[in-house]
Scaffold this active site. Structure first.
Site, PDB file in Angstrom:
ATOM      1  N   ASP A   1      25.013  37.629  -3.437  1.00  0.00           N
ATOM      2  CA  ASP A   1      24.631  38.497  -4.554  1.00  0.00           C
ATOM      3  C   ASP A   1      25.491  38.224  -5.781  1.00  0.00           C
ATOM      4  O   ASP A   1      26.715  38.337  -5.746  1.00  0.00           O
ATOM      5  CB  ASP A   1      24.776  39.967  -4.147  1.00  0.00           C
ATOM      6  CG  ASP A   1      23.843  40.330  -3.001  1.00  0.00           C
ATOM      7  OD1 ASP A   1      22.623  40.346  -3.222  1.00  0.00           O
ATOM      8  OD2 ASP A   1      24.337  40.582  -1.890  1.00  0.00           O
TER       9      ASP A   1
ATOM     10  N   ASP B   1      29.018  32.789  -1.712  1.00  0.00           N
ATOM     11  CA  ASP B   1      28.631  34.193  -1.789  1.00  0.00           C
ATOM     12  C   ASP B   1      27.148  34.245  -2.159  1.00  0.00           C
ATOM     13  O   ASP B   1      26.587  33.256  -2.658  1.00  0.00           O
ATOM     14  CB  ASP B   1      29.490  34.895  -2.843  1.00  0.00           C
ATOM     15  CG  ASP B   1      29.051  36.321  -3.093  1.00  0.00           C
ATOM     16  OD1 ASP B   1      28.963  37.098  -2.124  1.00  0.00           O
ATOM     17  OD2 ASP B   1      28.777  36.660  -4.259  1.00  0.00           O
TER      18      ASP B   1
END
Length: 247
Positions: free
Chosen positions: A35, A33
């Site tokens: 953010d 991932d």
């Protein structure tokens, strides 16, 4: 295969028995991932949300911002519209992305341990994919500022029909890499992203950023990437549940 889209539910994933150190096998790939996990950009998103809602005469609370973490951008736009932002979904998304890009171009806030782990994975020949609900306009500048060759492919929010917590983003990343998603480790920070990775069948590590990582059967957790190395990821793939909050 039936997928659970509830971030607090844990699918019954078949994992290999816990392996000895000598028998550890590296992941076929690591799926990151962005953010909150790779880069600490959540404060940038939250500031942009506050700016937008307040410009339209509304108020935006910390609790509302926390509920947005990990959401697909169209869903975030719908929430902001409900909070009083009188703009089309595309306009809201464009505003948020442009504000975050402005901040990233000033400074990329790499999470502690992220660059070291990327370097170690590269040394061991383990490919990485970025799997983010941010759009490509933001993800590409972040990847460009990472060490060369860190990411083989990107799956972004504007690449998929179903965003997290649906498994599509992680399944697509594994497909693009030509690997078995169940032989990959996903690294996530939000309940929504964790649900997506686990629904896809990836062994999953939750890294705490701005929201707590839930305690779920089979989910490994750490307060920082700086506490994990390639051997740790291999142990997670082998079936160990590593919980560094318990140390």
């Amino acid at each position: 295969m039936e997928y659970s889209l509830n971030p607090l539910e844990s699918p019954d994933l078949a994992r290999p028995d816990t392996a000895s150190r000598e028998a550890l096998v590296l992941p076929q790939a690591v799926l990151w991932d962005m953010d909150g996990t790779l880069v600490d950009t959540e404060p940038y998103w939250i500031a942009a949300e506050h700016e937008l809602v307040e410009a339209h005469g509304g108020t935006w609370s910390h609790e509302q911002a926390m509920q947005m973490v990990g959401n697909a951008l169209p869903e975030s736009a719908r929430v902001l519209q409900a909070a009083g932002v009188d703009l089309a979904s595309e306009q809201i998304i464009d505003f948020l992305i442009s504000r975050v890009i402005e901040q990233v171009r000033v400074e990329v806030p790499w999470q502690p341990g992220a660059l070291a782990l990327l370097a170690e994975l590269s040394e061991h020949g383990v490919p990485c994919a970025l799997v983010t609900m941010s759009y490509r306009a933001l993800a590409e500048p972040v990847v460009e500022l990472a060490p060369p060759g860190s990411f083989v492919t990107l799956v972004c929010g504007d690449d998929v029909t179903h965003g997290k917590p649906h498994p599509e983003p992680y399944l697509l990343a594994a497909e693009r890499l030509g690997v078995d998603v169940t032989r990959c480790v996903a690294i996530e920070d939000s309940p929504t992203g964790i649900a997506s990775a686990r629904a896809a069948g990836a062994a999953t590590l939750g890294v705490e950023a701005v929201v707590p990582v839930p305690v779920l059967p089979g989910l490994s957790r750490t307060p920082s990437l700086a506490r994990l190395d390639v051997d740790g990821l291999a142990r997670i793939l082998a079936g160990d549940v590593i919980d560094l909050f318990q140390d």
